[in-house]
Design a protein around this motif. Structure first.
Motif, PDB file in Angstrom:
ATOM      1  N   ALA A 336       0.946  -1.301   0.029  1.00  0.00           N
ATOM      2  CA  ALA A 336      -0.023  -0.061  -0.131  1.00  0.00           C
ATOM      3  C   ALA A 336       0.888   1.441   0.046  1.00  0.00           C
ATOM      4  CB  ALA A 336      -0.745   0.065   1.309  1.00  0.00           C
ATOM      5  N   ASN A 337       1.920   1.157  -0.786  1.00  0.00           N
ATOM      6  CA  ASN A 337       2.768   2.320  -0.772  1.00  0.00           C
ATOM      7  C   ASN A 337       3.034   2.636  -2.309  1.00  0.00           C
ATOM      8  OD1 ASN A 337       4.337   4.414   0.679  1.00  0.00           O
ATOM      9  ND2 ASN A 337       6.340   3.305  -0.278  1.00  0.00           N
ATOM     10  N   ALA A 338       2.408   2.297  -2.957  1.00  0.00           N
ATOM     11  CA  ALA A 338       2.761   2.516  -4.679  1.00  0.00           C
ATOM     12  C   ALA A 338       3.770   1.682  -5.133  1.00  0.00           C
ATOM     13  CB  ALA A 338       2.485   3.916  -5.138  1.00  0.00           C
ATOM     14  N   GLY A 339       4.182   0.778  -4.370  1.00  0.00           N
ATOM     15  CA  GLY A 339       5.395  -0.014  -4.644  1.00  0.00           C
ATOM     16  C   GLY A 339       5.596  -0.762  -6.015  1.00  0.00           C
ATOM     17  N   HIS A 340       6.553  -0.597  -6.757  1.00  0.00           N
ATOM     18  CA  HIS A 340       6.624  -1.168  -8.064  1.00  0.00           C
ATOM     19  C   HIS A 340       5.512  -0.669  -9.090  1.00  0.00           C
ATOM     20  CE1 HIS A 340       9.825  -3.737  -6.903  1.00  0.00           C
ATOM     21  NE2 HIS A 340       9.157  -3.855  -5.557  1.00  0.00           N
ATOM     22  N   ARG A 341       4.933   0.614  -8.922  1.00  0.00           N
ATOM     23  CA  ARG A 341       3.715   1.073  -9.569  1.00  0.00           C
ATOM     24  C   ARG A 341       2.521   0.201  -9.270  1.00  0.00           C
ATOM     25  NH1 ARG A 341       6.406   2.241 -15.739  1.00  0.00           N
ATOM     26  NH2 ARG A 341       8.035   3.513 -14.940  1.00  0.00           N
ATOM     27  N   ARG A 342       2.222  -0.318  -8.210  1.00  0.00           N
ATOM     28  CA  ARG A 342       1.295  -1.236  -8.024  1.00  0.00           C
ATOM     29  C   ARG A 342       0.048  -0.370  -7.399  1.00  0.00           C
ATOM     30  NH1 ARG A 342       3.562  -6.064  -4.567  1.00  0.00           N
ATOM     31  NH2 ARG A 342       1.486  -6.423  -4.482  1.00  0.00           N
ATOM     32  N   GLN A 343      -1.148  -1.231  -7.533  1.00  0.00           N
ATOM     33  CA  GLN A 343      -2.064  -0.838  -6.782  1.00  0.00           C
ATOM     34  C   GLN A 343      -2.260  -1.487  -5.397  1.00  0.00           C
ATOM     35  OE1 GLN A 343      -4.318   1.551  -7.859  1.00  0.00           O
ATOM     36  NE2 GLN A 343      -3.489   1.531  -9.918  1.00  0.00           N
ATOM     37  N   PRO A 344      -3.102  -1.035  -4.543  1.00  0.00           N
ATOM     38  CA  PRO A 344      -3.185  -2.014  -3.473  1.00  0.00           C
ATOM     39  C   PRO A 344      -3.291  -3.288  -3.520  1.00  0.00           C
ATOM     40  CG  PRO A 344      -4.212   0.264  -2.997  1.00  0.00           C
ATOM     41  CD  PRO A 344      -3.887  -0.045  -4.459  1.00  0.00           C
ATOM     42  N   SER A 438      -9.687  -2.701  -8.310  1.00  0.00           N
ATOM     43  CA  SER A 438     -10.719  -3.811  -8.294  1.00  0.00           C
ATOM     44  C   SER A 438     -11.239  -4.131  -9.618  1.00  0.00           C
ATOM     45  CB  SER A 438     -11.997  -3.208  -7.394  1.00  0.00           C
ATOM     46  OG  SER A 438     -11.478  -3.187  -6.182  1.00  0.00           O
ATOM     47  N   GLY A 439     -11.353  -5.322  -9.795  1.00  0.00           N
ATOM     48  CA  GLY A 439     -11.866  -5.948 -11.240  1.00  0.00           C
ATOM     49  C   GLY A 439     -10.593  -6.249 -12.046  1.00  0.00           C
ATOM     50  N   ILE A 440      -9.354  -6.073 -11.842  1.00  0.00           N
ATOM     51  CA  ILE A 440      -8.513  -6.274 -12.508  1.00  0.00           C
ATOM     52  C   ILE A 440      -7.458  -7.590 -12.263  1.00  0.00           C
ATOM     53  CG2 ILE A 440      -6.148  -5.288 -13.299  1.00  0.00           C
ATOM     54  CD1 ILE A 440      -6.993  -2.479 -12.900  1.00  0.00           C
ATOM     55  N   THR A 441      -7.509  -8.604 -13.111  1.00  0.00           N
ATOM     56  CA  THR A 441      -7.098  -9.873 -12.606  1.00  0.00           C
ATOM     57  C   THR A 441      -5.829 -10.128 -13.605  1.00  0.00           C
ATOM     58  OG1 THR A 441      -9.178 -10.730 -12.172  1.00  0.00           O
ATOM     59  CG2 THR A 441      -7.554 -12.250 -12.752  1.00  0.00           C
ATOM     60  N   ARG A 442      -4.857 -10.361 -12.727  1.00  0.00           N
ATOM     61  CA  ARG A 442      -3.399 -10.454 -13.424  1.00  0.00           C
ATOM     62  C   ARG A 442      -3.101 -11.923 -13.638  1.00  0.00           C
ATOM     63  NH1 ARG A 442      -2.058  -5.539 -15.586  1.00  0.00           N
ATOM     64  NH2 ARG A 442      -2.535  -3.932 -14.038  1.00  0.00           N
ATOM     65  N   PHE A 443      -2.755 -12.629 -14.517  1.00  0.00           N
ATOM     66  CA  PHE A 443      -2.423 -14.021 -15.002  1.00  0.00           C
ATOM     67  C   PHE A 443      -0.408 -14.019 -15.094  1.00  0.00           C
ATOM     68  CE2 PHE A 443      -6.658 -13.600 -16.064  1.00  0.00           C
ATOM     69  CZ  PHE A 443      -7.436 -14.701 -15.395  1.00  0.00           C
ATOM     70  N   ASN A 444      -0.284 -15.030 -15.488  1.00  0.00           N
ATOM     71  CA  ASN A 444       1.278 -15.091 -15.448  1.00  0.00           C
ATOM     72  C   ASN A 444       1.894 -15.089 -14.109  1.00  0.00           C
ATOM     73  OD1 ASN A 444       1.165 -15.996 -18.039  1.00  0.00           O
ATOM     74  ND2 ASN A 444       2.343 -14.082 -18.809  1.00  0.00           N
ATOM     75  N   GLN A 445       1.185 -15.279 -13.038  1.00  0.00           N
ATOM     76  CA  GLN A 445       1.177 -15.227 -11.751  1.00  0.00           C
ATOM     77  C   GLN A 445       1.900 -16.094 -10.777  1.00  0.00           C
ATOM     78  OE1 GLN A 445       0.467 -12.286 -10.138  1.00  0.00           O
ATOM     79  NE2 GLN A 445       0.680 -12.809  -7.926  1.00  0.00           N
ATOM     80  N   THR A 446       2.144 -17.596 -11.451  1.00  0.00           N
ATOM     81  CA  THR A 446       2.578 -18.487 -10.624  1.00  0.00           C
ATOM     82  C   THR A 446       4.272 -18.324 -10.413  1.00  0.00           C
ATOM     83  OG1 THR A 446       1.045 -20.237 -11.468  1.00  0.00           O
ATOM     84  CG2 THR A 446       3.011 -21.104 -10.586  1.00  0.00           C
ATOM     85  N   TYR A 447       4.570 -18.732  -9.230  1.00  0.00           N
ATOM     86  CA  TYR A 447       5.913 -18.718  -9.014  1.00  0.00           C
ATOM     87  C   TYR A 447       6.202 -19.247  -7.720  1.00  0.00           C
ATOM     88  CZ  TYR A 447       4.111 -15.200  -5.374  1.00  0.00           C
ATOM     89  OH  TYR A 447       3.575 -14.530  -4.466  1.00  0.00           O
ATOM     90  N   ARG A 448       7.565 -19.773  -7.493  1.00  0.00           N
ATOM     91  CA  ARG A 448       8.286 -19.928  -6.224  1.00  0.00           C
ATOM     92  C   ARG A 448       9.254 -19.163  -5.892  1.00  0.00           C
ATOM     93  NH1 ARG A 448       7.093 -25.769  -5.298  1.00  0.00           N
ATOM     94  NH2 ARG A 448       5.354 -26.033  -6.414  1.00  0.00           N
ATOM     95  N   ALA A 449       9.431 -18.982  -4.716  1.00  0.00           N
ATOM     96  CA  ALA A 449      10.564 -17.945  -4.041  1.00  0.00           C
ATOM     97  C   ALA A 449      10.969 -18.520  -2.923  1.00  0.00           C
ATOM     98  CB  ALA A 449       9.880 -16.622  -4.042  1.00  0.00           C
ATOM     99  N   VAL A 450      12.212 -18.276  -2.534  1.00  0.00           N
ATOM    100  CA  VAL A 450      12.967 -18.448  -1.141  1.00  0.00           C
ATOM    101  C   VAL A 450      13.453 -17.224  -0.636  1.00  0.00           C
ATOM    102  CG1 VAL A 450      14.964 -19.419  -2.318  1.00  0.00           C
ATOM    103  CG2 VAL A 450      14.417 -20.156  -0.203  1.00  0.00           C
ATOM    104  N   ARG A 451      13.360 -17.073   0.641  1.00  0.00           N
ATOM    105  CA  ARG A 451      13.816 -15.882   1.303  1.00  0.00           C
ATOM    106  C   ARG A 451      15.059 -16.530   2.164  1.00  0.00           C
ATOM    107  NH1 ARG A 451      15.479 -12.177   2.529  1.00  0.00           N
ATOM    108  NH2 ARG A 451      14.423 -10.883   3.794  1.00  0.00           N
TER     109      ARG A 451
END
Length: 598
Positions: A336-344, A438-451
């Motif tokens: 919720a900080n407009a990070g990476h140009r994103r919506q909340p 709201s109402g915007i759906t994004r695909f190509n979203q599958t990932y695995r990540a490790v910290r």
């Protein structure tokens, strides 16, 4: 800090002044040596640890942070609510629950039941260990007014007041389950306050059974977006709207500003991977709206802060505070900080989405401790609650013990030290929130990540997307995850290339791990136990071995967890064998290897 100086002034006027005691680490008092402590588990919805929102909660600071331990490297197994809560309830990675969404066919309460997990999860294990188990608030998505009794009745609870769909996210029209199978509708009343009221009543009732310890789950919806049941109320009909504050808090935080000094805040140059990298720079109107959205989140959390105070006061009133472990956390984070140009929103492998608060106080818990290096998740926390309660799962769960108490911290050190890695997973669409998302759906979203976090020197994030893209961030030098070290072609002898092979091998093990292999993946790679950390694995003598391992990849992007799309997997014959000659793979990790799917 996200709060500007002006916001700090508002905060100071709006809160009580409390003197913070100096950190100290006393041993547990005699009343704290109970073999089965009471446990109060408070889980909020969508509160991240990255943007310091818990710093705006004075009661939580005074009663939990100052009196207990705060874990700053605590993570959600999957950055959306129902799957993450399922990981806690089952003490399993998301690939082992295969609850990957908030709704069928990939998740939700009905799918949780269809997979046979109801009755084989934390509440029943606690009940079998002689606990009085009660719950108020959100359990998971799909727990509806039509599906909480009969075949879908939640096992293990003495009493409950579950928030039920479709009213779950309506701050002003909640619906609660009753143990007799009926629904209690409370139109016009504030959801968080009702959750607090019911939690305090459940504590009073549990205290009437002195021969049993109790477990109370408390799950308000704040600071989740508001979703109106009625389809109006001055907001966005049926969409993810601004969180709603109780009227007494609506005047707070009016001067809060987004942290524009963060490099990820609406950057001039796109960043990230997949659809994130295609986002346009936000205009000033959109940024101002996100600022309003963030203020609303802080306002909604103030009723949660009062809930925390009410729970602690009630525990003290009934004489149970010294015998109760109180846990505060969230199911996933939130940007919720407009990070990476994103919506909340959430759902991505970045810190805002997966790093969540964990604060614990109670018998044996170190007081005033801030743990910056231990890396744990909700799956680990589920295992730890089982351990504290002397309860047993009826399957081999995946979680490690979180060092909540002095005794657990000593046990963890004897067993090899605190955990330094976390697996984050995701298989379904990304959803935007707020007026412009709201109402915007994004695909190509599958990932695995490790910290991976080891001491002060090692602090890395590594992600592999279904698109073929890879991301490596050094969070010590790049806390906003803006400079992807995996983008440029790398010489095999460079440190980044060598780091890449180690992180990929760790992810190769974790993406299909179960039980012990989730708790100690380095022992899977190096069976002799001589390498138990990334730091040791980076020794140059292992270069040829890691370069010869198969790479984590996906065949294509598709909704849901489909094993056939995720080969190769770790096999025992891939473990390191001293003296064996290893031939590097032809395919490296450079930018030329990135292949975007359609």
């Amino acid at each position: 800090m996200l709060l500007a100086r002006a916001a700090a002034a508002v905060f100071a006027l709006a809160t009580l002044a409390h003197a913070s005691p100096a950190p100290s680490f006393p041993r547990a008092s005699p009343s704290a040596v109970l073999s089965k402590p009471n446990i109060v588990f408070i889980i909020v919805d969508d509160q991240d640890a990255r943007q310091n929102s818990i710093d705006t909660m004075p009661h939580l600071q005074r009663l939990l942070v100052d009196e207990g331990t705060r874990f700053n490297k605590f993570f959600a197994p999957i950055s959306v609510c129902c799957p993450s809560r399922s990981s806690f309830l089952r003490s399993q990675c998301a690939h082992n629950t295969n609850i990957t969404s908030v709704m069928p066919p990939y998740g939700g309460w009905s799918v949780f039941n269809e997979k046979g997990m109801n009755g084989h999860y934390l509440p029943t294990f606690l009940a079998n260990a002689n606990y009085d188990v009660r719950y108020v608030g959100k359990l998971m998505n799909g727990h509806s007014v039509n599906a909480f009794t009969g075949d879908f009745e939640a096992d293990g609870f003495v009493d409950h007041a579950f928030l039920l769909d479709p009213n779950t996210y309506d701050y002003w029209s909640p619906a609660f389950s009753r143990a007799n199978g009926t629904v209690e509708y409370r139109p016009g009343e504030y959801s968080t306050d009702l959750v607090a009221e019911k939690a305090i009543a459940f504590l009073a009732q549990a205290a009437e059974t002195p021969d049993k310890p109790f477990f109370l789950g408390v799950a308000p919806i704040a600071p989740h977006s508001h979703i109106s049941t009625s389809g109006h109320s001055g907001g966005l009909p049926g969409l993810f709207d601004l969180p709603r504050a109780a009227p007494r808090h609506a005047h707070l935080f009016q001067d809060v500003k987004l942290n524009s000094s963060r490099e990820s805040h609406n950057p001039d140059v796109p960043s990230g991977a997949s659809w994130v990298r295609t986002l346009d720079k936000l205009n000033s109107t959109n940024v101002e709206y996100i600022e309003e959205f963030y203020r609303a989140r802080l306002q909604a959390l103030q009723a949660v802060d009062e809930l925390v105070e009410g729970v602690i006061n009630k525990l003290e009133e009934i004489g149970k505070l010294d015998d109760t472990i109180v846990i505060y956390t969230s199911d996933n984070g939130f940007e919720a900080n407009a990070g990476h140009r994103r919506q909340p929103g959430k759902t991505l492998p970045y810190e805002e989405d997966i790093n969540v608060p964990l604060v614990v106080r109670g018998p044996g818990v170190p007081r005033g401790l801030v743990d910056n290096h231990s890396v744990y998740s909700l799956a680990d926390l589920g295992s730890t609650v089982l351990h504290l309660a002397g309860a047993q799962a009826d399957y081999d769960h995946d979680g490690s013990l979180v060092p909540l108490t002095h005794e657990l911290r000593e046990q963890v050190e004897r067993d090899g030290g605190t955990k330094g890695f976390h697996l984050a997973e995701y298989w379904v669409e990304g959803i935007g929130e707020g007026k412009y998302g709201s109402g915007i759906t994004r695909f190509n979203q599958t990932y695995r990540a490790v910290r991976v976090v080891e001491g002060d020197e090692i602090n890395y994030s590594y992600a592999v997307w279904c698109t073929g893209e890879r991301e490596i961030y050094d969070l010590n030098t790049d806390p906003d995850q803006m400079h992807n070290l995996a983008l440029a072609p790398l010489a095999p002898t460079s440190f980044t290339a060598r780091l890449h092979t180690r992180l990929d091998a760790l992810l190769l093990v974790l993406k299909s791990c179960s039980g012990n292999s989730c708790r100690n993946p380095w022992k899977v790679i190096f069976r002799d136990g001589k390498v138990q950390s990334l730091r040791t694995a980076l020794d140059e003598k292992y270069d040829a071995y890691f370069e010869a391992l198969p790479r984590v990849r996906y065949s294509e992007c598709r909704l849901g967890f489909h094993i056939k799309l995720e080969a190769p997997f770790w096999t025992e014959d891939l473990a390191y064998s001293p003296g064996k000659e290893y031939v590097p793979l032809d395919a490296g990790f450079g930018a030329s290897q990135i292949v975007l799917s359609a």
